[in-house]
Scaffold this motif. Structure first.
Motif, PDB file in Angstrom:
ATOM      1  N   LEU A   3       0.834  -1.195   0.000  1.00 18.61           N
ATOM      2  CA  LEU A   3       0.000   0.000   0.000  1.00 18.61           C
ATOM      3  C   LEU A   3       0.870   1.247   0.000  1.00 18.61           C
ATOM      4  CD1 LEU A   3      -2.905   1.056   0.209  1.00 18.61           C
ATOM      5  CD2 LEU A   3      -2.680   0.946   2.699  1.00 18.61           C
ATOM      6  N   GLN A   4       0.515   2.204  -0.900  1.00 15.40           N
ATOM      7  CA  GLN A   4       1.218   3.484  -0.954  1.00 15.40           C
ATOM      8  C   GLN A   4       0.645   4.424   0.105  1.00 15.40           C
ATOM      9  OE1 GLN A   4       3.900   3.948  -3.374  1.00 15.40           O
ATOM     10  NE2 GLN A   4       3.595   1.731  -3.288  1.00 15.40           N
ATOM     11  N   ASN A   5       0.922   5.705  -0.013  1.00 14.77           N
ATOM     12  CA  ASN A   5       0.551   6.642   1.056  1.00 14.77           C
ATOM     13  C   ASN A   5      -0.786   7.341   0.839  1.00 14.77           C
ATOM     14  OD1 ASN A   5       1.256   8.198  -1.077  1.00 14.77           O
ATOM     15  ND2 ASN A   5       2.901   9.327  -0.033  1.00 14.77           N
ATOM     16  N   VAL A   6      -1.547   6.960  -0.197  1.00 16.21           N
ATOM     17  CA  VAL A   6      -2.874   7.553  -0.439  1.00 16.21           C
ATOM     18  C   VAL A   6      -3.848   6.417  -0.717  1.00 16.21           C
ATOM     19  CG1 VAL A   6      -4.264   9.001  -1.977  1.00 16.21           C
ATOM     20  CG2 VAL A   6      -1.965   9.734  -1.330  1.00 16.21           C
TER      21      VAL A   6
ATOM     22  N   ASN B 282      -9.254   8.472   7.742  1.00 14.36           N
ATOM     23  CA  ASN B 282     -10.668   8.872   7.769  1.00 14.36           C
ATOM     24  C   ASN B 282     -11.190   9.054   6.340  1.00 14.36           C
ATOM     25  OD1 ASN B 282     -11.093   8.993  10.618  1.00 14.36           O
ATOM     26  ND2 ASN B 282      -9.790  10.822  10.645  1.00 14.36           N
ATOM     27  N   ILE B 283     -12.364   8.505   6.067  1.00 16.75           N
ATOM     28  CA  ILE B 283     -12.945   8.509   4.721  1.00 16.75           C
ATOM     29  C   ILE B 283     -14.059   9.548   4.659  1.00 16.75           C
ATOM     30  CG2 ILE B 283     -14.186   7.147   2.990  1.00 16.75           C
ATOM     31  CD1 ILE B 283     -11.222   6.419   3.403  1.00 16.75           C
ATOM     32  N   GLU B 284     -13.939  10.484   3.714  1.00 15.83           N
ATOM     33  CA  GLU B 284     -14.946  11.513   3.491  1.00 15.83           C
ATOM     34  C   GLU B 284     -15.256  11.602   2.000  1.00 15.83           C
ATOM     35  OE1 GLU B 284     -13.126  15.016   5.081  1.00 15.83           O
ATOM     36  OE2 GLU B 284     -13.797  14.590   7.138  1.00 15.83           O
ATOM     37  N   VAL B 285     -16.406  12.176   1.703  1.00 11.32           N
ATOM     38  CA  VAL B 285     -16.789  12.448   0.323  1.00 11.32           C
ATOM     39  C   VAL B 285     -17.082  13.939   0.210  1.00 11.32           C
ATOM     40  CG1 VAL B 285     -18.505  12.053  -1.491  1.00 11.32           C
ATOM     41  CG2 VAL B 285     -17.681  10.136  -0.125  1.00 11.32           C
ATOM     42  N   ASN B 286     -16.329  14.603  -0.635  1.00 11.49           N
ATOM     43  CA  ASN B 286     -16.443  16.057  -0.791  1.00 11.49           C
ATOM     44  C   ASN B 286     -16.280  16.761   0.552  1.00 11.49           C
ATOM     45  OD1 ASN B 286     -16.917  15.808  -3.571  1.00 11.49           O
ATOM     46  ND2 ASN B 286     -19.122  15.579  -3.251  1.00 11.49           N
ATOM     47  N   GLY B 287     -15.366  16.219   1.367  1.00 13.24           N
ATOM     48  CA  GLY B 287     -15.059  16.847   2.649  1.00 13.24           C
ATOM     49  C   GLY B 287     -16.055  16.571   3.753  1.00 13.24           C
TER      50      GLY B 287
ATOM     51  N   ASP C 101     -12.953  10.909  -1.163  1.00 11.04           N
ATOM     52  CA  ASP C 101     -11.778  11.749  -1.358  1.00 11.04           C
ATOM     53  C   ASP C 101     -10.527  10.921  -1.028  1.00 11.04           C
ATOM     54  OD1 ASP C 101     -13.661  13.735  -1.701  1.00 11.04           O
ATOM     55  OD2 ASP C 101     -13.498  14.436   0.381  1.00 11.04           O
ATOM     56  N   PRO C 102      -9.426  11.162  -1.753  1.00 15.42           N
ATOM     57  CA  PRO C 102      -8.181  10.469  -1.369  1.00 15.42           C
ATOM     58  C   PRO C 102      -7.787  10.836   0.063  1.00 15.42           C
ATOM     59  CG  PRO C 102      -7.999  11.462  -3.556  1.00 15.42           C
ATOM     60  CD  PRO C 102      -9.254  12.001  -2.952  1.00 15.42           C
TER      61      PRO C 102
ATOM     62  N   GLN D 208      -5.549   2.964  -4.499  1.00 12.71           N
ATOM     63  CA  GLN D 208      -4.392   3.597  -3.886  1.00 12.71           C
ATOM     64  C   GLN D 208      -3.689   4.442  -4.933  1.00 12.71           C
ATOM     65  OE1 GLN D 208      -1.335   0.604  -2.865  1.00 12.71           O
ATOM     66  NE2 GLN D 208      -0.367   1.347  -4.713  1.00 12.71           N
ATOM     67  N   ALA D 209      -2.730   5.231  -4.496  1.00 15.51           N
ATOM     68  CA  ALA D 209      -1.971   6.077  -5.417  1.00 15.51           C
ATOM     69  C   ALA D 209      -1.252   5.211  -6.434  1.00 15.51           C
ATOM     70  CB  ALA D 209      -0.963   6.922  -4.640  1.00 15.51           C
ATOM     71  N   ILE D 210      -1.195   5.706  -7.695  1.00 13.06           N
ATOM     72  CA  ILE D 210      -0.504   4.972  -8.744  1.00 13.06           C
ATOM     73  C   ILE D 210       0.971   4.835  -8.357  1.00 13.06           C
ATOM     74  CG2 ILE D 210       0.187   5.015 -11.166  1.00 13.06           C
ATOM     75  CD1 ILE D 210      -2.326   6.594 -11.734  1.00 13.06           C
ATOM     76  N   PRO D 211       1.494   3.616  -8.361  1.00 12.78           N
ATOM     77  CA  PRO D 211       2.920   3.441  -8.033  1.00 12.78           C
ATOM     78  C   PRO D 211       3.790   4.284  -8.962  1.00 12.78           C
ATOM     79  CG  PRO D 211       1.789   1.329  -8.098  1.00 12.78           C
ATOM     80  CD  PRO D 211       0.815   2.351  -8.616  1.00 12.78           C
ATOM     81  N   ASP D 212       4.908   4.734  -8.433  1.00  7.08           N
ATOM     82  CA  ASP D 212       5.791   5.620  -9.192  1.00  7.08           C
ATOM     83  C   ASP D 212       6.186   5.018 -10.532  1.00  7.08           C
ATOM     84  OD1 ASP D 212       5.651   7.492  -7.216  1.00  7.08           O
ATOM     85  OD2 ASP D 212       7.446   6.752  -6.169  1.00  7.08           O
ATOM     86  N   GLY D 213       6.325   3.735 -10.605  1.00  6.64           N
ATOM     87  CA  GLY D 213       6.749   3.097 -11.841  1.00  6.64           C
ATOM     88  C   GLY D 213       5.729   3.192 -12.942  1.00  6.64           C
TER      89      GLY D 213
END
Length: 1530
Positions: free
Chosen positions: A1390-1393, A1433-1438, A1452-1453, A1522-1527
């Motif tokens: 898992l990445q950071n987002v 914490n999981i939110e949608v549009n804040g 939201d990420p 999750q965030a797209i891996p750097d590769g």
């Protein structure tokens, strides 16, 4: 001699009597007609003969039947064969009449002979023979007959029998009306689909029946107007029946008439499904029609464009109902659905043979079988003396019960047709003689796909036919004495879904009452009756099981069954109201056990008894031959609703305590009737209480769970009804269109039936002739429904039912709806717009692409993804091809929209517009490419290979609407295609070189015609807009799309198949570059002499500017300053709409400032043409981009002019009326309807430019509008790219003039820049486009886990998927913890987002609410979270509390600590949500606490809680990203 031999016709007749010719050329009238004579037989017997001879043509449009019939009635005794009876009826056998003609003597003679079938009035049948000698004296022109009848060895002869009428029967019509009488006359020339030989005819009811051999008697002076005291109150069947029974006597009126029928013309219908009602009771036959029905809109408005069709429709239904009163049936009810007759429905015939086919083939007549019934029915004298049981109708009685193929007796669940089974049940207790028999009729879907049915299962509605075999063995088909008249199909469409589908109910039940007919009850004697039914409302008939009905003699305390039955069928009719009230009082006094059997009848009478305002009439009197009309009075309800509640309380208690399974249907009906009253009084809790008791009763009696679920849904609709909506508002209609076009099937259906003929699972391609032809069937069907109903809402409802009922391929259906809303004038008047691309869900902003475009380093093709995937650009392309579906055929004509769009002058230059619009698209595309450092797009090489292919991205392919689309792999063309296309191109190049197209046949010309090549025809054959020249040139453009997008290259379907997606694919531009090069081959052979016929003006380089402000420039208008153009700014902002890539191009508003001088006096009518071009390409005419074109008039008293023109007014873009204030064209041209949704996107009007600033040239070319002939304008849509609806293209010059060909000066070729600077009416000026604002792309996310993967279920993304498992509705709420198993993750680290997709629950499910959601790492194998790692914490549009719509939502990420292992998504579900069902035996995926306390909600440790429930299903969570891996980032 009888006066009827005079051939002078009435003012109403439109067909002339027919006369033949003898051998000397003298006119000989036909001998057919009605003959009457008498015969004295002995001293005490007199016989009367009525004879009908039907052997030759009486009128121009009538047809002889070669038929003879007649009747003999006797007064006295001793007549042969008659014995003690009073008469006989005889008729010939079909095809058995022999006609001999002898014209050798002084008198013209005919001899007619035939075998006959004889029926006595007591029903005894004989065989016999009739011999008829006809004589015509030349002096009298009178046919006389000697008639000999031989039966059983005895014969009688009637001599000197006179022909008394040219008609076989005389029918009188008694008309009552409320506001106006409709008696339409139609000219068949008003309808394009009328057969050619009928074009000169005019028809009204008189003419129709004259053709049928029936004399219609109706005097307009005898029509009676009814003064309605409640004009606001719609008319219902009760009201009409009451007026007929009290105001009409079938045996009064004209002495000439054989029969009199009643017709009432009312205004307001009680329900939009009903166009009227027909009645047949106690010898009275008639019908009423509602002129206020939407199908008859424009009936009284002769100026309305739809008046002729409303007239025709009313005449059709009027004649149709008259036919019913005279004994005719619907042909589809007697196994003849293909008959072209007044008795068929156009929409029903078209559903079999294709849209519009009925009126194309209909000759406005009855069939021969129907004419036999109309002409040769027994005489009234015989009918009066025949015994009741004797059948004389020419259709005869039903010989036996219908049997489905291979089906005897009961129906099992395996015995189905089209996936449906039909089942009948009734109560086991005996019914009384004459009592209505109550049946529960059930349709059940046992197939694998949804089935659309008509929800009206009452036999009155025509969808169900019931057959009854009596104790005597005779079988009858039940016909109610009152039936609704309905119009367009599927007035009440419902969908039955396969078992376990999750979409909705799989069965439908309705309680019906049968038995009361025109002559009383069908159950009129004690004994055992057999009952069987057939559902005929679908594609094929479905037959029921056979049930037994026990009928016994009534006991002393039984009701008057016939009175109850009549009142019940009419809903408590005011005509029978006194009987209804009396019945109610008697029923109340019965013991509760006996009262139970009357529940259904009470409910049927309830509305009529409690109606607050009713129409009532009194007893009338007879004046002369005509009954005096009674006044209609207002009556009030005879019972209160409280009376009904009190009178049925004991029934409810009885059902609750002592009810058995056989009582279920009556119990349910009673509870719902009472609930309706309770809810109306605001006492919903009482209704709910009784309903809950009903459910408990049904469960205890073992009723199926599915049936109970259906009841719950039905009660929910009753207790919480949806608010009524006005279906005529543009907002409602637009929402319906959006809903239809956004729908997609949840799984693939394997059944082969599909209306268009393509099949449900075929990918529809707009570029294939056979696909478009299949789609045309549905387009015409929609226009036919519009023709039938005059209601756009009905069309949309019907389209929606076809789609959701899986009757039509949904892609075909949606394309057809698009065509309908674009080309239907009524849809446009209703305010429907072609749906704009929806906004991108803000939670998907980071999901525009799996690969985020960084645009650094060497330029790549992917840098242009934002441009190609612009939603408004793809919208423009799809819409343009929906406007210009097919070009006008040069040879045979093409009908696309029936009578609604017959003339389409905008098609005259479709080929040219196709070539020019796509050429301009390429010019803009190339400009954009070069701004990024990419080279100009290269044409497709037939021998080449596209190595990269194309993938439209994560969001596009993750959407189920695009499940049929596959990424296009790199490939080369098949060899066969290369050969074919080269042959077509070589033929095209030869035609360009010769300047002539191959000769073709043209309508109206005997010899083949040749056409010279021009701008239009070159585009026409390349597209190809029609099939006219396809045998020489193929369809290069369209077929090429198919090669790139079809399964010949990839085994599925890809973007190039559809106009909605083709522009996303880079190969689209390479293919169109090849097409563009071919189109310009013809243009390259021409020169445009720009100094020819210039307008007398002078315009210079300093006179044309582009500014960022519309404010007038100081001293610019007076030619004292020239400040130069501003730098134009473009913006590459974030993606905004569905399926867009990572950016969207736009620009800051700009304005043209143009000034010029005149060089000669007089009014000047000018056309300003504005183009731009990159400075480095000014000599390449294909790189000039049209920006605007407008007309300007300079009056004679002005020498100069200064014009300010906004970019929003451009003739190229999809203009919007709200931005058109200040348009300089106002008042210079006529305003016409544009294709308002068609045009280049405004946001893409200006090419991007570069960050450093790109050099461009502006050109303003002014031409003489007296030659251009631009006379129209539109405040919406693009005139340059789309033309105007119903208008020829508004510019006589070639499209793109003067850059469409090379330029010339004085006939000599000249470079563009030199030519422009050499003429006084054009100028060029430099300017700069800078792209200095670029919004960075959002963080890219990618799926790392899906619930389908964890549960090993089919999510439908594979091309081979037949069914797709979907989230279904759940009633569970509470605190939930969903396991995200790392073994099902596609990315282990898992990445950071992180983000969470909450899955919606499908159509009809609504939204659900979630709060306090977070993601955390699982602590080992427990249900707890790791305490050492903070949750995300999981939110949608804040927002921490949010709604999940039907389509789902992505959070939201959120930041999370990188790591590995299982995750838990924890949240509180506040309202019923959705779940993906797991299989029994699978590990737990969801943990639930149903009633969490406050400390439970905030706790991460669940191990200590005892009330945690587990489930293998996955609740609400549709994905984790999750965030797209750097590769993977570029």
């Amino acid at each position: 001699m009888a006066a009827v031999e005079d051939y002078s016709h009435t003012p109403y007749r439109f067909s002339k009597p027919k006369k033949g010719a003898d051998k000397n050329g003298l006119k000989v009238p036909p001998c057919s007609g009605l003959y009457k004579g008498t015969l004295g037989y002995g001293h005490a017997c007199k016989a009367s003969l009525e004879l009908k001879i039907d052997v030759d043509q009486l009128r121009e449009f009538s047809q002889p039947l070669q038929y003879v019939s007649g009747s003999i009635t006797v007064d006295g005794n001793g007549f042969p064969w008659i014995e003690s009876s009073k008469g006989i009826y005889f008729r010939s056998f079909p095809g058995g009449v022999i006609l001999d003609v002898d014209e050798s003597g002084a008198n013209y003679e005919r001899a007619v002979s035939c075998d006959i079938n004889v029926t006595r009035n007591d029903g005894v049948a004989f065989q016999g023979r009739a011999t008829i000698i006809l004589r015509l004296t030349q002096d009298d022109v009178m046919w006389m007959a000697n008639v000999k009848i031989d039966v059983s060895g005895e014969s009688v002869t009637f001599e000197n029998v006179e022909r008394t009428s040219l008609f076989f029967r005389t029918v009188a019509i008694d008309v009552d009306y409320v506001e106006k009488v409709a008696w339409p006359t139609i000219a068949l020339s008003d309808f394009y689909e009328t057969p050619d030989h009928l074009q000169e005819r005019k028809l009204d009811a008189f003419a129709v029946f004259e053709d049928a051999g029936i004399k219609l008697l109706h005097d307009p002076e005898d029509r009676d107007k009814l003064e309605d005291p409640t004009p606001h109150n719609p008319w219902n069947r009760d009201d009409m029946y009451n007026v007929m029974m009290d105001n009409f006597d079938a045996y009064e009126g004209s002495e000439e008439a054989d029969v009199t029928i009643w017709c009432m013309i009312a205004n307001k219908p009680p329900d939009e499904r009903y166009m009227g009602f027909s009645f047949d009771k106690g010898g009275r036959r008639g019908f009423g029609m509602f002129t206020g029905h939407k199908s008859f809109k424009a009936l009284f408005d002769e100026a309305h464009e739809n008046h002729p069709r409303a007239n025709r429709r009313f005449l059709h239904y009027f004649v149709h109902e008259c036919g019913h009163t005279l004994g005719l049936q619907h042909p589809f009810e007697i196994g003849r659905p293909n008959d072209l007759t007044w008795m068929n429905y156009a929409w029903r015939y078209d559903s079999i043979h294709g849209s519009g086919q009925f009126y194309k083939a209909f000759d406005f007549s009855f069939t021969k079988a129907e004419l036999i019934v109309l002409r040769h029915a027994p005489s009234q004298d015989f009918l009066k003396c025949k015994l009741p049981h004797v059948q004389c109708g020419c259709y005869g009685v039903v010989k036996s019960l219908p049997v489905a193929e291979g089906l005897e007796g009961d129906v099992d669940d395996d015995d189905v047709n089209d996936g449906l089974s039909l089942k009948l049940t009734t109560r086991p207790q005996a019914y009384a003689v004459g009592e209505l028999v109550e049946l529960e009729i059930r349709l059940k879907n046992l197939g694998e796909s949804p089935v659309m049915i008509d929800g009206d299962l009452d036999p009155e509605g025509g969808n169900v036919i019931v057959y009854v075999t009596g104790p005597d063995g005779s079988t009858k088909r039940l016909d109610s004495f009152v039936r609704p008249i309905t119009g367009a199909p599927n007035a009440k469409p419902l969908f039955l879904y396969p078992a376990g589908d999750g979409e909705g109910a799989g069965r439908y039940r309705q309680l019906i009452s049968i038995g009361e007919g025109s002559d009383g009850s069908y159950f009129n004697q004690p004994g055992i009756y057999s009952v069987k039914a057939a559902y005929v409302g679908g594609a094929s008939n479905v037959y029921s099981n056979l049930i037994q009905v026990n009928v016994a003699e009534p006991t002393q305390d039984e009701m008057d069954s016939s009175a109850v039955a009549a009142a019940a069928k009419l809903g408590g009719s005011c005509h029978e109201r006194f009987k209804s009230v009396e019945t109610w009082q008697k029923i109340k006094a019965l013991t509760v056990d006996k009262k139970k059997s009357y529940v259904h009848k009470l409910v049927q009478m309830f509305d009529g008894l409690t109606k607050k305002e009713t129409r009532q009439t009194g007893v009338g009197s007879i004046i002369g031959k005509k009954r005096k009309r009674k006044e209609i009075q207002i009556g009030s309800g005879l019972l209160s609703k409280e009376d009904f509640l009190k009178g049925t309380e004991d029934l409810v208690v009885c059902f609750q305590k002592k009810g058995v399974k056989g009582d279920s249907m009556n119990y349910k009906e009673l509870v719902f009737a009472r609930a309706k009253i309770f809810i109306g009084k605001g006492e919903k809790e009482k209704a709910t209480s009784e309903f809950n008791q009903l459910i408990a009763h049904l469960v205890s009696r073992g009723v199926y769970l599915e049936a109970i679920k259906d009841l719950s849904k039905e009660f929910m609709k009753l207790s919480e009804p949806e608010p009524e909506v006005n279906k005529e508002t543009s907002q409602y209609l637009q929402a319906r269109v959006d809903e239809i076009l956004d729908w997609y099937p949840k799984k693939k259906i394997k059944n082969s039936f599909e209306l268009s003929g393509l099949g449900l699972n075929t990918i529809f391609s707009h570029f294939r002739d056979d696909h478009v032809a299949a789609g045309t069937k549905i387009v015409l069907l929609l226009f036919n429904i519009l023709d039938e109903t005059n209601d756009v809402s009905d069309v949309l409802d019907y389209a929606d039912s076809l789609q959701k009922g899986y009757q039509v391929n949904h892609q075909v259906l949606q394309w057809s709806v698009e065509i309908f809303i674009i080309h239907s004038k009524l849809a446009k008047k209703s305010g429907i717009m072609y749906p704009v691309p929806p906004a991108k869900d803000q939670s998907l902003m980071s999901l525009a692409a799996v690969v985020v475009t960084s645009r650094t380093g060497r330029p790549e093709e992917s840098w242009m993804n934002y441009w190609r995937s612009d939603a408004d650009l793809n919208y423009h392309h799809r819409h343009w091809h929906s406007v210009y579906i097919v070009g006008r055929e040069i040879g045979p004509s093409v009908d696309w929209f029936g009578g609604w769009r017959r003339n389409r002058p905008e098609l005259d230059r479709q080929g040219e517009l196709f070539g020019y619009m796509h050429s301009q698209m390429l010019a803009r595309y190339n400009a954009e490419r070069e701004s990024w450092g990419l080279r100009e797009v290269q044409p497709w090489d037939y021998d080449g290979r596209d190595r990269d292919g194309f993938n439209a991205g994560f969001e596009f392919h993750n959407d189920p609407r695009n499940s049929d689309m596959s990424p296009r792999p790199g490939a080369s063309w098949p060899q066969n295609d290369r050969i074919s296309f080269r042959q077509w191109e070589n033929s095209y190049r030869a035609a360009v070189a010769n300047g002539v197209l191959p000769a073709i046949r043209v309508l109206g010309r005997s010899a083949p015609q040749r056409f010279r090549m021009d701008f239009n025809l070159s585009g026409h054959v390349l597209e190809a807009s029609s099939t006219t020249w396809q045998r020489w040139f193929g369809s290069i453009h369209n077929t090429g799309h198919g090669v790139f997008g079809s399964n010949r290259m990839l085994g599925g379907g890809s973007y190039m198949l559809s106009t909605a997606t083709a522009m996303r694919d880079p190969i689209f531009y390479r293919w169109h570059k090849r097409i563009d090069d071919l189109w310009h081959l013809w243009n390259d052979t021409l020169l445009t002499d720009v100094d020819e016929n210039p307008p007398p003006i002078l315009i210079l380089e300093d006179d044309i500017l582009i500014k960022s402000s519309e404010e007038p420039l100081d001293n610019f208008a007076n030619f004292r300053s020239s400040p130069g153009s501003d730098e134009l700014v473009t913006v590459l902002g974030p993606a905004q709409k569905r399926f867009e890539w990572d950016n969207k191009i736009d620009h800051r508003p700009f304005y043209y400032h143009i000034r010029f001088r005149r060089t000669s006096p007089g009014d000047l009518n000018l056309t300003f043409r504005i183009f731009i071009c990159p400075s480095r390409h000014v000599t390449d005419r294909k790189r000039w981009i049209e920006m605007d074109k407008f007309v300007y008039r300079l009056p004679s008293d002005e020498d100069t002019a200064s014009i300010i023109r906004a970019d929003r007014h451009s003739s190229v873009i999809k203009r919007e009326p709200r931005f058109m204030d200040g348009d300089v064209e106002t008042g210079t041209t006529s305003v016409v309807d544009g294709f308002c949704e068609c045009g280049w996107p405004y946001n893409m009007l200006l090419p991007r430019g570069t960050a450093q600033g790109e050099q461009w040239q502006l050109c303003v070319f002014v031409s003489d509008n007296n030659l251009d002939q631009i006379r129209v304008r539109s405040s919406c849509g693009s005139l340059s790219f789309c033309g105007a609806s119903g208008e020829q293209y508004p510019d006589e010059r070639p499209m793109g003039y003067p850059f469409i060909t090379d330029m010339a000066l004085n006939g000599q070729p000249a470079r563009i820049d030199r030519a422009i600077r050499a003429i006084p009416n054009a100028a060029m000026s430099p300017f700069v486009i800078r792209n200095n604002i670029t919004t960075p792309s959002a963080v890219g996310l990618v799926d790392m886990w899906s619930p389908w993967g964890q549960l090993s279920q089919d999510d439908g993304t594979e091309p081979s998927s037949d069914e797709v498992t979907v989230f279904r509705r759940s009633n569970i709420v509470g605190r939930m913890r969903v396991l995200i198993d790392d073994r099902a993750m596609t990315i282990s680290n898992l990445q950071n987002v992180i983000a969470v997709r909450f899955q919606g629950r499908g159509p009809g499910g609504g939204s659900y609410r979630v709060t306090r959601a977070y993601v955390g790492y699982r602590n080992g194998t427990t249900v707890d979270l790791r305490p050492d790692i903070q949750v995300a914490n999981i939110e949608v549009n804040g927002q921490s509390t949010f709604d999940v719509p039907e389509g789902g939502v992505i959070s939201d990420p959120a930041p999370i600590r990188p790591g590995s292992g299982d995750l838990f998504v924890t949240f509180t579900l506040l309202s019923p949500g959705a779940f993906l069902s797991g299989r029994r035996g699978q590990p737990a995926s969801t943990y639930v606490i149903l009633n969490p306390e406050r400390e439970t909600v905030s706790s991460d440790r669940w191990s200590g809680f005892s009330d945690v429930r587990i489930s293998p299903s996955i609740y609400c969570i549709g994905g984790v990203m999750q965030a797209i891996p750097d590769g993977r980032r570029r």
